[in-house]
Motif scaffolding. Structure first.
Motif, PDB file in Angstrom:
ATOM      1  N   ALA A   1       0.663  -1.108  -0.104  1.00 49.21           N
ATOM      2  CA  ALA A   1       0.020   0.044  -0.006  1.00 49.21           C
ATOM      3  C   ALA A   1       0.803   1.298   0.014  1.00 49.21           C
ATOM      4  CB  ALA A   1      -0.993   0.182   1.169  1.00 49.21           C
ATOM      5  N   ARG A   2       1.975   1.230   0.759  1.00 51.80           N
ATOM      6  CA  ARG A   2       2.864   2.360   0.476  1.00 51.80           C
ATOM      7  C   ARG A   2       3.492   2.693  -0.555  1.00 51.80           C
ATOM      8  NH1 ARG A   2       6.391   4.312   4.897  1.00 51.80           N
ATOM      9  NH2 ARG A   2       6.265   2.265   6.058  1.00 51.80           N
ATOM     10  N   GLU A   3       3.963   1.609  -1.202  1.00 47.44           N
ATOM     11  CA  GLU A   3       4.481   1.847  -2.516  1.00 47.44           C
ATOM     12  C   GLU A   3       3.405   2.189  -3.738  1.00 47.44           C
ATOM     13  OE1 GLU A   3       6.310  -1.886  -3.619  1.00 47.44           O
ATOM     14  OE2 GLU A   3       7.438  -1.921  -1.976  1.00 47.44           O
ATOM     15  N   LEU A   4       2.174   1.890  -3.359  1.00 44.76           N
ATOM     16  CA  LEU A   4       1.087   2.414  -4.315  1.00 44.76           C
ATOM     17  C   LEU A   4       0.836   3.821  -4.122  1.00 44.76           C
ATOM     18  CD1 LEU A   4      -1.427  -0.546  -3.994  1.00 44.76           C
ATOM     19  CD2 LEU A   4      -0.397   0.107  -6.107  1.00 44.76           C
ATOM     20  N   LEU A   5       0.786   4.334  -2.845  1.00 46.58           N
ATOM     21  CA  LEU A   5       0.694   5.768  -2.600  1.00 46.58           C
ATOM     22  C   LEU A   5       1.807   6.470  -3.169  1.00 46.58           C
ATOM     23  CD1 LEU A   5      -0.500   5.497   1.004  1.00 46.58           C
ATOM     24  CD2 LEU A   5      -1.992   6.193  -0.947  1.00 46.58           C
ATOM     25  N   VAL A   6       3.221   6.095  -2.970  1.00 43.80           N
ATOM     26  CA  VAL A   6       4.271   6.799  -3.475  1.00 43.80           C
ATOM     27  C   VAL A   6       4.225   6.758  -4.901  1.00 43.80           C
ATOM     28  CG1 VAL A   6       6.804   6.633  -3.777  1.00 43.80           C
ATOM     29  CG2 VAL A   6       5.876   6.213  -1.613  1.00 43.80           C
ATOM     30  N   ASP A   7       3.762   5.629  -5.713  1.00 39.45           N
ATOM     31  CA  ASP A   7       3.621   5.620  -7.070  1.00 39.45           C
ATOM     32  C   ASP A   7       2.578   6.825  -7.545  1.00 39.45           C
ATOM     33  OD1 ASP A   7       4.178   4.373  -9.799  1.00 39.45           O
ATOM     34  OD2 ASP A   7       2.111   3.528  -9.616  1.00 39.45           O
ATOM     35  N   GLU A   8       1.529   7.135  -6.655  1.00 34.18           N
ATOM     36  CA  GLU A   8       0.644   8.252  -7.128  1.00 34.18           C
ATOM     37  C   GLU A   8       0.921   9.494  -6.524  1.00 34.18           C
ATOM     38  OE1 GLU A   8      -2.278   7.819  -8.690  1.00 34.18           O
ATOM     39  OE2 GLU A   8      -2.204   5.443  -8.885  1.00 34.18           O
ATOM     40  N   GLY A   9       2.445   9.605  -6.261  1.00 34.48           N
ATOM     41  CA  GLY A   9       2.952  10.907  -6.062  1.00 34.48           C
ATOM     42  C   GLY A   9       2.814  11.392  -4.373  1.00 34.48           C
ATOM     43  N   PHE A  10       2.538  10.563  -3.542  1.00 33.61           N
ATOM     44  CA  PHE A  10       2.279  11.036  -2.229  1.00 33.61           C
ATOM     45  C   PHE A  10       3.713  10.642  -1.390  1.00 33.61           C
ATOM     46  CE2 PHE A  10      -2.050  10.341  -3.759  1.00 33.61           C
ATOM     47  CZ  PHE A  10      -2.721  11.543  -2.844  1.00 33.61           C
ATOM     48  N   GLU A  11       3.839  11.670  -0.461  1.00 28.96           N
ATOM     49  CA  GLU A  11       4.706  11.239   0.882  1.00 28.96           C
ATOM     50  C   GLU A  11       4.047  10.479   1.688  1.00 28.96           C
ATOM     51  OE1 GLU A  11       7.110  13.892   4.126  1.00 28.96           O
ATOM     52  OE2 GLU A  11       6.288  14.900   2.418  1.00 28.96           O
ATOM     53  N   VAL A  12       4.507   9.426   1.932  1.00 29.30           N
ATOM     54  CA  VAL A  12       3.688   8.697   2.865  1.00 29.30           C
ATOM     55  C   VAL A  12       4.546   8.577   4.349  1.00 29.30           C
ATOM     56  CG1 VAL A  12       2.935   6.269   3.434  1.00 29.30           C
ATOM     57  CG2 VAL A  12       2.832   7.154   1.198  1.00 29.30           C
ATOM     58  N   VAL A  13       3.931   8.682   5.527  1.00 33.48           N
ATOM     59  CA  VAL A  13       4.611   8.722   6.701  1.00 33.48           C
ATOM     60  C   VAL A  13       3.980   7.706   7.534  1.00 33.48           C
ATOM     61  CG1 VAL A  13       5.627  10.957   6.697  1.00 33.48           C
ATOM     62  CG2 VAL A  13       3.245  10.664   7.861  1.00 33.48           C
ATOM     63  N   SER A  14       4.698   6.998   8.565  1.00 34.76           N
ATOM     64  CA  SER A  14       3.902   5.959   9.230  1.00 34.76           C
ATOM     65  C   SER A  14       4.971   5.739  10.634  1.00 34.76           C
ATOM     66  CB  SER A  14       3.859   4.638   8.440  1.00 34.76           C
ATOM     67  OG  SER A  14       5.354   4.188   8.309  1.00 34.76           O
ATOM     68  N   SER A  15       4.428   5.137  11.523  1.00 32.61           N
ATOM     69  CA  SER A  15       5.139   5.161  12.796  1.00 32.61           C
ATOM     70  C   SER A  15       4.647   3.734  13.451  1.00 32.61           C
ATOM     71  CB  SER A  15       4.534   6.125  13.643  1.00 32.61           C
ATOM     72  OG  SER A  15       5.097   5.790  15.134  1.00 32.61           O
ATOM     73  N   GLY A  16       5.709   2.962  14.223  1.00 31.84           N
ATOM     74  CA  GLY A  16       5.419   2.054  14.937  1.00 31.84           C
ATOM     75  C   GLY A  16       4.509   1.975  15.964  1.00 31.84           C
ATOM     76  N   GLY A  17       3.923   3.163  16.499  1.00 36.15           N
ATOM     77  CA  GLY A  17       3.310   3.077  17.540  1.00 36.15           C
ATOM     78  C   GLY A  17       3.641   2.802  18.910  1.00 36.15           C
ATOM     79  N   GLY A  18       2.992   2.593  19.828  1.00 34.61           N
ATOM     80  CA  GLY A  18       3.500   2.113  21.203  1.00 34.61           C
ATOM     81  C   GLY A  18       3.663   0.841  21.376  1.00 34.61           C
ATOM     82  N   ASN A  19       3.799   0.167  22.712  1.00 34.26           N
ATOM     83  CA  ASN A  19       4.356  -1.065  22.588  1.00 34.26           C
ATOM     84  C   ASN A  19       3.033  -2.172  22.828  1.00 34.26           C
ATOM     85  OD1 ASN A  19       3.067  -0.390  25.154  1.00 34.26           O
ATOM     86  ND2 ASN A  19       4.708  -1.051  26.424  1.00 34.26           N
ATOM     87  N   ARG A  20       1.700  -1.932  22.494  1.00 41.16           N
ATOM     88  CA  ARG A  20       0.919  -3.011  22.205  1.00 41.16           C
ATOM     89  C   ARG A  20       0.603  -3.127  20.780  1.00 41.16           C
ATOM     90  NH1 ARG A  20      -3.101  -2.771  26.904  1.00 41.16           N
ATOM     91  NH2 ARG A  20      -4.902  -3.475  25.248  1.00 41.16           N
TER      92      ARG A  20
END
Length: 329
Positions: A135-154
């Motif tokens: 999904a990240r690669e699809l968004l980048v292919d559409e010209g988007f800057e994609v950010v994400s995070s690992g979140g908390g320990n759960r």
């Protein structure tokens, strides 16, 4: 009927190996509601390949936080299907259920609702975590800057969200794309981040839509107002007995600092159970979705800790926030 290893993502080979390595005689099996219909087929397959006896939990299961403690006490291992672990446990084997719904078309369709000039935070659930990078690669292919995070320990995976934990949302991103089925997680996302544009790409139901966070915040203001109008003489403090929802420190804080509060323990909070008590309103310290999703249906107000403190005048109205689980069990 034999269940093949590839079917439904039940990881039969892994379960069999674990049973044999441990020499288990008694094995507990716990399925979320949507997978219970597969339980007998799973048992048949495992009985063909092992000598163990299998106990299937018939109680509701709402997530990785909702483990069957009776089975944990009375079997040598609990196999918990459909969720990723929120904490390591040598007595629980987590088996994820992976969705096989294609994501390319629905992800590209969702980009039409997003602003390509702004970063987008990509989030998903355990059922779709195996296609997160796609999904990240699809968004980048559409010209988007994609950010994400690992979140908390759960949270086990990058960009993963739970019904009670949305720490994987990057605060600086003005828009969020949720990849997953149903409305449960998007509602929580909207309540926790009402200031962000939230677009849902649902590959299970093949639809794209936006979710309005302000709508749900208004509902919570209305419920706090209902509690203030009641002006309760008695507050019931609900403490969950579920292993992953038991927040005793919050319940004890309320009991120690506020008069006319009474502790009530429950494995599952329902309207029928609350009817038997003479409390005028309740503070829920268990799963916050009991409050936000079901609270308005109860005869008496059911609030989170923060909402309770607003109702009794200890906090200002603008301090309202979504109750989340950020820590471990």
């Amino acid at each position: 009927m034999e269940l093949h290893e590839s079917a439904f993502g039940f990881e039969i080979d892994r379960i069999v190996d674990e049973i044999e390595d441990r020499g288990c005689d008694k094995v507990g099996l716990q399925f979320p509601q949507g997978l219970k219909r597969r339980a007998t087929t799973v048992v048949d397959t495992l009985e063909d390949r092992t000598d163990a006896r299998f106990y299937v939990s018939g109680d509701p299961c709402y997530g990785a936080c909702d483990l069957d403690e009776w089975l944990m006490r009375n079997t040598e291992i609990l196999v918990h299907f459909g969720h990723s672990p929120i904490e390591d446990s040598k007595d629980v084997l987590y088996v994820k259920s992976r969705s096989d719904a294609p994501i390319e078309g629905i992800t590209r369709e969702a980009t039409e609702e997003l602003d390509a000039s702004e970063p987008v935070c990509l989030v998903t659930t355990a059922q779709h975590s195996h296609v997160f990078e796609e999904a990240r690669e699809l968004l980048v292919d559409e010209g988007f800057e994609v950010v994400s995070s690992g979140g908390g320990n759960r949270l086990e995976n990058e960009g993963q969200v739970l019904g009670c934990n949305y720490t994987s949302v990057v605060p600086e991103a003005p828009q969020v794309l949720y990849l997953g089925g149903g409305d449960f997680h998007p509602v929580g996302l909207a309540m926790d981040h009402p200031d962000k544009l939230l677009v849902v790409a649902d590959p299970v139901n093949d639809k794209v839509h936006e979710v309005d966070g302000e709508k749900f915040i208004r509902q919570r203001y209305a419920e706090i107002s209902r509690a203030r109008d009641v002006d309760p003489d008695r507050w019931g403090v609900l403490l969950s007995t579920k292993i992953g929802q038991r927040r005793e420190e919050i319940a004890q804080y309320i009991l120690d600092n506020y008069d006319d509060t009474y502790l009530i323990t429950m494995d599952e909070v329902t309207q029928d159970r609350l009817l038997h008590f003479d409390a005028d309103a309740y503070v829920n310290t268990a799963c916050p979705r009991i409050t936000t999703d079901d609270g308005p249906r109860y005869n008496d107000p059911v609030l989170t800790r923060t909402e309770f403190e607003i109702a009794v005048g200890e906090r200002d109205w603008d301090e309202l926030s979504f109750d989340t689980f950020h820590g471990a069990w």
